[in-house]
Design a protein around this motif. Structure first.
Motif, PDB file in Angstrom:
ATOM      1  N   UNK A   1       0.829  -1.207   0.000  1.00  0.00           N
ATOM      2  CA  UNK A   1       0.000   0.000   0.000  1.00  0.00           C
ATOM      3  C   UNK A   1       0.866   1.261   0.000  1.00  0.00           C
ATOM      4  N   UNK A   2       1.918   1.265   0.789  1.00  0.00           N
ATOM      5  CA  UNK A   2       2.792   2.437   0.838  1.00  0.00           C
ATOM      6  C   UNK A   2       3.461   2.685  -0.511  1.00  0.00           C
ATOM      7  N   UNK A   3       3.806   1.602  -1.208  1.00  0.00           N
ATOM      8  CA  UNK A   3       4.388   1.751  -2.555  1.00  0.00           C
ATOM      9  C   UNK A   3       3.390   2.422  -3.493  1.00  0.00           C
ATOM     10  N   UNK A   4       2.122   2.005  -3.418  1.00  0.00           N
ATOM     11  CA  UNK A   4       1.095   2.596  -4.275  1.00  0.00           C
ATOM     12  C   UNK A   4       0.889   4.064  -3.920  1.00  0.00           C
ATOM     13  N   UNK A   5       0.839   4.383  -2.644  1.00  0.00           N
ATOM     14  CA  UNK A   5       0.654   5.771  -2.224  1.00  0.00           C
ATOM     15  C   UNK A   5       1.775   6.652  -2.773  1.00  0.00           C
ATOM     16  N   UNK A   6       3.003   6.147  -2.718  1.00  0.00           N
ATOM     17  CA  UNK A   6       4.132   6.913  -3.271  1.00  0.00           C
ATOM     18  C   UNK A   6       3.998   7.039  -4.787  1.00  0.00           C
ATOM     19  N   UNK A   7       3.632   5.936  -5.441  1.00  0.00           N
ATOM     20  CA  UNK A   7       3.486   5.933  -6.899  1.00  0.00           C
ATOM     21  C   UNK A   7       2.456   6.955  -7.356  1.00  0.00           C
ATOM     22  N   UNK A   8       1.378   7.091  -6.590  1.00  0.00           N
ATOM     23  CA  UNK A   8       0.281   7.983  -6.961  1.00  0.00           C
ATOM     24  C   UNK A   8       0.456   9.398  -6.398  1.00  0.00           C
ATOM     25  N   UNK A   9       1.518   9.619  -5.647  1.00  0.00           N
ATOM     26  CA  UNK A   9       1.734  10.947  -5.063  1.00  0.00           C
ATOM     27  C   UNK A   9       0.715  11.292  -3.995  1.00  0.00           C
ATOM     28  N   UNK A  10       0.210  10.266  -3.278  1.00  0.00           N
ATOM     29  CA  UNK A  10      -0.790  10.478  -2.237  1.00  0.00           C
ATOM     30  C   UNK A  10      -0.105  10.550  -0.878  1.00  0.00           C
ATOM     31  N   UNK A  11      -0.270  11.657  -0.209  1.00  0.00           N
ATOM     32  CA  UNK A  11       0.402  11.893   1.077  1.00  0.00           C
ATOM     33  C   UNK A  11      -0.397  11.264   2.224  1.00  0.00           C
ATOM     34  N   UNK A  12       0.314  10.585   3.089  1.00  0.00           N
ATOM     35  CA  UNK A  12      -0.308  10.030   4.282  1.00  0.00           C
ATOM     36  C   UNK A  12      -0.492  11.161   5.292  1.00  0.00           C
ATOM     37  N   UNK A  13      -1.715  11.430   5.732  1.00  0.00           N
ATOM     38  CA  UNK A  13      -1.941  12.517   6.692  1.00  0.00           C
ATOM     39  C   UNK A  13      -1.180  12.303   7.991  1.00  0.00           C
ATOM     40  N   UNK A  14      -0.868  13.395   8.667  1.00  0.00           N
ATOM     41  CA  UNK A  14      -0.146  13.312   9.935  1.00  0.00           C
ATOM     42  C   UNK A  14      -0.964  12.602  11.006  1.00  0.00           C
ATOM     43  N   UNK A  15      -2.280  12.528  10.799  1.00  0.00           N
ATOM     44  CA  UNK A  15      -3.166  11.912  11.789  1.00  0.00           C
ATOM     45  C   UNK A  15      -3.215  10.392  11.674  1.00  0.00           C
ATOM     46  N   UNK A  16      -2.399   9.813  10.770  1.00  0.00           N
ATOM     47  CA  UNK A  16      -2.454   8.376  10.491  1.00  0.00           C
ATOM     48  C   UNK A  16      -1.175   7.692  10.957  1.00  0.00           C
TER      49      UNK A  16
END
Length: 265
Positions: free
Chosen positions: A104-119
Protein backbone atom coordinates in the motif's frame (compact mmCIF):
# COMPACT_ATOMS: atom_id res chain seq x y z
CA UNK A 1 -15.65 8.41 -7.57
CA UNK A 2 -16.95 4.85 -7.36
CA UNK A 3 -20.37 4.98 -9.00
CA UNK A 4 -22.55 1.90 -8.74
CA UNK A 5 -25.34 3.23 -10.93
CA UNK A 6 -26.16 6.45 -12.73
CA UNK A 7 -28.80 7.50 -10.21
CA UNK A 8 -27.90 5.81 -6.94
CA UNK A 9 -24.50 6.48 -5.45
CA UNK A 10 -24.04 4.23 -2.42
CA UNK A 11 -20.49 5.08 -1.41
CA UNK A 12 -18.36 7.93 -2.71
CA UNK A 13 -14.66 7.18 -2.95
CA UNK A 14 -12.56 9.37 -5.27
CA UNK A 15 -9.48 7.30 -4.38
CA UNK A 16 -10.98 3.90 -5.28
CA UNK A 17 -9.11 3.69 -8.59
CA UNK A 18 -5.83 5.48 -7.72
CA UNK A 19 -5.30 3.23 -4.68
CA UNK A 20 -5.25 0.20 -6.97
CA UNK A 21 -2.04 1.40 -8.61
CA UNK A 22 -1.61 2.35 -12.26
CA UNK A 23 -1.78 -1.14 -13.75
CA UNK A 24 -4.94 -2.34 -12.00
CA UNK A 25 -6.65 1.04 -12.29
CA UNK A 26 -6.10 1.05 -16.05
CA UNK A 27 -7.42 -2.51 -16.30
CA UNK A 28 -10.64 -1.54 -14.51
CA UNK A 29 -11.13 1.66 -16.49
CA UNK A 30 -10.52 -0.06 -19.81
CA UNK A 31 -13.45 -2.45 -19.31
CA UNK A 32 -15.50 -1.95 -16.13
CA UNK A 33 -18.16 -4.38 -17.39
CA UNK A 34 -15.76 -7.28 -16.92
CA UNK A 35 -16.89 -7.11 -13.28
CA UNK A 36 -20.60 -7.28 -14.05
CA UNK A 37 -21.16 -11.05 -13.88
CA UNK A 38 -23.34 -12.26 -10.97
CA UNK A 39 -20.39 -13.34 -8.81
CA UNK A 40 -18.53 -10.06 -9.32
CA UNK A 41 -21.67 -8.05 -8.59
CA UNK A 42 -21.99 -9.83 -5.25
CA UNK A 43 -18.37 -9.14 -4.37
CA UNK A 44 -18.73 -5.48 -5.40
CA UNK A 45 -21.91 -5.11 -3.38
CA UNK A 46 -20.28 -6.60 -0.29
CA UNK A 47 -17.23 -4.33 -0.59
CA UNK A 48 -19.37 -1.22 -0.99
CA UNK A 49 -21.95 -1.96 1.68
CA UNK A 50 -19.49 -3.02 4.37
CA UNK A 51 -17.52 0.22 3.94
CA UNK A 52 -20.67 2.33 3.92
CA UNK A 53 -22.19 0.58 6.93
CA UNK A 54 -18.97 0.65 8.95
CA UNK A 55 -18.39 4.34 8.27
CA UNK A 56 -22.01 5.16 9.11
CA UNK A 57 -21.36 3.49 12.46
CA UNK A 58 -18.04 5.34 12.79
CA UNK A 59 -19.80 8.66 12.25
CA UNK A 60 -22.08 7.86 15.16
CA UNK A 61 -19.07 7.12 17.37
CA UNK A 62 -17.28 10.32 16.35
CA UNK A 63 -20.38 12.34 17.16
CA UNK A 64 -20.24 10.82 20.65
CA UNK A 65 -16.68 12.02 21.14
CA UNK A 66 -14.62 8.95 20.17
CA UNK A 67 -11.31 10.18 18.78
CA UNK A 68 -9.46 7.02 17.74
CA UNK A 69 -10.35 4.94 14.69
CA UNK A 70 -8.58 1.63 14.09
CA UNK A 71 -8.89 -0.04 10.69
CA UNK A 72 -8.00 -3.70 11.22
CA UNK A 73 -6.84 -5.52 8.11
CA UNK A 74 -6.90 -2.15 6.38
CA UNK A 75 -5.73 -3.35 2.96
CA UNK A 76 -6.44 -0.62 0.43
CA UNK A 77 -8.98 1.17 2.63
CA UNK A 78 -9.00 4.91 1.80
CA UNK A 79 -10.67 6.45 4.85
CA UNK A 80 -7.44 8.18 5.84
CA UNK A 81 -7.32 9.92 2.43
CA UNK A 82 -10.99 10.89 2.34
CA UNK A 83 -11.03 12.16 5.93
CA UNK A 84 -7.56 13.37 6.88
CA UNK A 85 -8.69 13.86 10.49
CA UNK A 86 -8.38 17.57 11.07
CA UNK A 87 -12.12 18.14 10.64
CA UNK A 88 -13.15 15.69 13.36
CA UNK A 89 -9.92 15.47 15.39
CA UNK A 90 -9.75 11.72 14.90
CA UNK A 91 -6.51 9.76 14.88
CA UNK A 92 -6.47 6.82 12.47
CA UNK A 93 -4.50 3.61 12.97
CA UNK A 94 -4.20 1.20 10.05
CA UNK A 95 -3.39 -2.30 11.33
CA UNK A 96 -2.41 -4.89 8.74
CA UNK A 97 0.07 -7.53 7.64
CA UNK A 98 3.55 -5.99 7.05
CA UNK A 99 3.66 -7.15 3.41
CA UNK A 100 0.25 -5.64 2.67
CA UNK A 101 1.23 -2.36 4.28
CA UNK A 102 4.45 -2.22 2.26
CA UNK A 103 2.42 -2.77 -0.94
CA UNK A 104 0.00 0.00 0.00
CA UNK A 105 2.79 2.44 0.84
CA UNK A 106 4.39 1.75 -2.55
CA UNK A 107 1.09 2.60 -4.28
CA UNK A 108 0.65 5.77 -2.22
CA UNK A 109 4.13 6.91 -3.27
CA UNK A 110 3.49 5.93 -6.90
CA UNK A 111 0.28 7.98 -6.96
CA UNK A 112 1.73 10.95 -5.06
CA UNK A 113 -0.79 10.48 -2.24
CA UNK A 114 0.40 11.89 1.08
CA UNK A 115 -0.31 10.03 4.28
CA UNK A 116 -1.94 12.52 6.69
CA UNK A 117 -0.15 13.31 9.94
CA UNK A 118 -3.17 11.91 11.79
CA UNK A 119 -2.45 8.38 10.49
CA UNK A 120 -0.21 5.70 11.96
CA UNK A 121 0.58 2.30 10.42
CA UNK A 122 0.75 -0.69 12.78
CA UNK A 123 2.12 -3.98 11.42
CA UNK A 124 0.36 -7.15 12.60
CA UNK A 125 -0.47 -10.67 11.47
CA UNK A 126 -3.58 -11.62 13.45
CA UNK A 127 -2.71 -15.33 13.31
CA UNK A 128 0.71 -14.90 14.91
CA UNK A 129 0.49 -11.84 17.20
CA UNK A 130 -2.24 -10.47 19.43
CA UNK A 131 -3.87 -7.14 18.71
CA UNK A 132 -2.82 -5.98 22.16
CA UNK A 133 0.86 -6.67 21.51
CA UNK A 134 0.74 -5.06 18.07
CA UNK A 135 -0.84 -1.88 19.39
CA UNK A 136 1.56 -1.72 22.33
CA UNK A 137 4.27 -0.42 19.99
CA UNK A 138 2.05 2.39 18.65
CA UNK A 139 0.84 5.71 20.06
CA UNK A 140 -2.71 4.35 20.38
CA UNK A 141 -4.21 4.92 23.82
CA UNK A 142 -6.03 2.05 25.44
CA UNK A 143 -7.49 4.23 28.18
CA UNK A 144 -9.92 6.14 25.97
CA UNK A 145 -12.82 4.85 23.80
CA UNK A 146 -11.95 3.72 20.27
CA UNK A 147 -13.88 2.68 17.16
CA UNK A 148 -12.70 -0.37 15.19
CA UNK A 149 -13.62 -1.53 11.70
CA UNK A 150 -12.65 -5.02 10.55
CA UNK A 151 -13.79 -5.57 6.99
CA UNK A 152 -13.19 -8.50 4.66
CA UNK A 153 -10.98 -10.26 7.20
CA UNK A 154 -12.74 -12.67 9.56
CA UNK A 155 -13.53 -15.30 6.93
CA UNK A 156 -9.79 -15.75 6.34
CA UNK A 157 -8.89 -16.20 10.03
CA UNK A 158 -9.24 -19.03 12.51
CA UNK A 159 -11.90 -18.62 15.18
CA UNK A 160 -9.34 -18.38 18.02
CA UNK A 161 -7.69 -15.44 16.23
CA UNK A 162 -11.08 -13.79 15.67
CA UNK A 163 -12.16 -14.10 19.29
CA UNK A 164 -8.78 -12.90 20.54
CA UNK A 165 -9.46 -9.59 18.81
CA UNK A 166 -13.10 -9.41 19.95
CA UNK A 167 -12.19 -10.23 23.53
CA UNK A 168 -9.56 -7.50 23.55
CA UNK A 169 -11.96 -4.87 22.17
CA UNK A 170 -14.51 -5.90 24.81
CA UNK A 171 -11.94 -5.06 27.51
CA UNK A 172 -11.60 -1.44 26.37
CA UNK A 173 -13.31 1.61 27.91
CA UNK A 174 -17.07 2.06 27.64
CA UNK A 175 -18.09 3.57 24.32
CA UNK A 176 -15.56 1.57 22.29
CA UNK A 177 -17.06 -0.35 19.37
CA UNK A 178 -16.23 -2.70 16.52
CA UNK A 179 -17.93 -3.32 13.19
CA UNK A 180 -17.05 -6.37 11.11
CA UNK A 181 -18.47 -8.55 8.37
CA UNK A 182 -18.63 -12.35 8.48
CA UNK A 183 -19.86 -15.35 6.52
CA UNK A 184 -22.86 -17.43 7.55
CA UNK A 185 -22.37 -21.18 7.98
CA UNK A 186 -23.33 -22.74 4.60
CA UNK A 187 -25.57 -25.35 6.27
CA UNK A 188 -27.91 -22.53 7.33
CA UNK A 189 -28.37 -21.23 3.79
CA UNK A 190 -30.92 -22.07 1.12
CA UNK A 191 -29.49 -24.73 -1.26
CA UNK A 192 -29.03 -22.16 -4.03
CA UNK A 193 -27.17 -19.84 -1.67
CA UNK A 194 -25.08 -22.80 -0.50
CA UNK A 195 -23.96 -23.41 -4.06
CA UNK A 196 -23.08 -19.75 -4.50
CA UNK A 197 -21.16 -19.69 -1.21
CA UNK A 198 -19.26 -22.88 -2.05
CA UNK A 199 -18.36 -21.56 -5.49
CA UNK A 200 -17.08 -18.27 -4.07
CA UNK A 201 -15.05 -20.10 -1.43
CA UNK A 202 -13.43 -22.27 -4.10
CA UNK A 203 -12.63 -19.22 -6.24
CA UNK A 204 -10.93 -17.38 -3.38
CA UNK A 205 -9.18 -20.56 -2.29
CA UNK A 206 -7.77 -21.03 -5.78
CA UNK A 207 -6.33 -17.52 -5.51
CA UNK A 208 -4.51 -18.45 -2.31
CA UNK A 209 -7.03 -16.97 0.13
CA UNK A 210 -9.00 -19.91 1.59
CA UNK A 211 -12.06 -19.21 3.71
CA UNK A 212 -11.66 -20.57 7.23
CA UNK A 213 -14.43 -19.32 9.49
CA UNK A 214 -18.21 -19.29 9.25
CA UNK A 215 -20.77 -18.51 11.95
CA UNK A 216 -24.33 -19.15 13.06
CA UNK A 217 -25.64 -15.56 13.57
CA UNK A 218 -27.57 -16.22 16.79
CA UNK A 219 -24.68 -18.15 18.32
CA UNK A 220 -22.21 -15.44 17.36
CA UNK A 221 -24.41 -12.72 18.84
CA UNK A 222 -24.66 -14.67 22.10
CA UNK A 223 -20.89 -15.27 22.19
CA UNK A 224 -20.15 -11.59 21.67
CA UNK A 225 -22.65 -10.55 24.34
CA UNK A 226 -20.95 -13.01 26.70
CA UNK A 227 -17.64 -11.21 26.13
CA UNK A 228 -19.15 -8.13 27.74
CA UNK A 229 -20.45 -6.06 24.84
CA UNK A 230 -23.62 -4.26 25.96
CA UNK A 231 -25.06 -3.50 22.51
CA UNK A 232 -24.90 -5.98 19.61
CA UNK A 233 -26.55 -5.28 16.25
CA UNK A 234 -26.37 -7.81 13.41
CA UNK A 235 -27.44 -6.86 9.87
CA UNK A 236 -28.40 -9.64 7.45
CA UNK A 237 -28.55 -9.50 3.68
CA UNK A 238 -32.24 -8.58 3.57
CA UNK A 239 -31.70 -5.59 5.87
CA UNK A 240 -28.57 -4.45 4.05
CA UNK A 241 -30.16 -4.74 0.62
CA UNK A 242 -33.28 -2.87 1.77
CA UNK A 243 -31.21 -0.10 3.34
CA UNK A 244 -28.55 0.40 0.68
CA UNK A 245 -29.66 -1.25 -2.59
CA UNK A 246 -33.43 -0.79 -2.65
CA UNK A 247 -35.07 -0.58 -6.10
CA UNK A 248 -31.81 -0.89 -8.00
CA UNK A 249 -32.03 -2.16 -11.56
CA UNK A 250 -28.41 -3.30 -11.96
CA UNK A 251 -28.59 -6.44 -9.82
CA UNK A 252 -26.25 -5.10 -7.15
CA UNK A 253 -27.12 -7.01 -3.96
CA UNK A 254 -25.32 -8.88 -1.22
CA UNK A 255 -25.96 -12.60 -0.89
CA UNK A 256 -27.57 -14.40 2.02
CA UNK A 257 -24.21 -15.64 3.32
CA UNK A 258 -22.97 -12.11 4.10
CA UNK A 259 -23.64 -10.20 7.34
CA UNK A 260 -22.32 -7.16 9.21
CA UNK A 261 -22.22 -6.96 13.00
CA UNK A 262 -21.60 -4.01 15.27
CA UNK A 263 -20.87 -4.38 18.96
CA UNK A 264 -20.49 -1.59 21.51
CA UNK A 265 -18.70 -1.89 24.85
Amino acid sequence: MLKISANHLVFSDPFALPILGNHLAQMVESDPYQFNDPMSRGVRAAAVVRSKAAEDMLEESLNQGVGQYLVLGAGLDTYMLRHPGADKHVRVFEVDHPATQAWKKDILREQGLKVPDSVEFVAADFETVTLASALASSTWRSDVPSCFSWLGVTVYLSKPAIFDVLNYVASLPKGSSIAFDYRVAPALLHPIDQVISDYAAKQFGAEGEPWQSYFHPQELQAQIAALGFRDVTDFGADELNARYFQKRKDGLRVGAGFRILRAVV
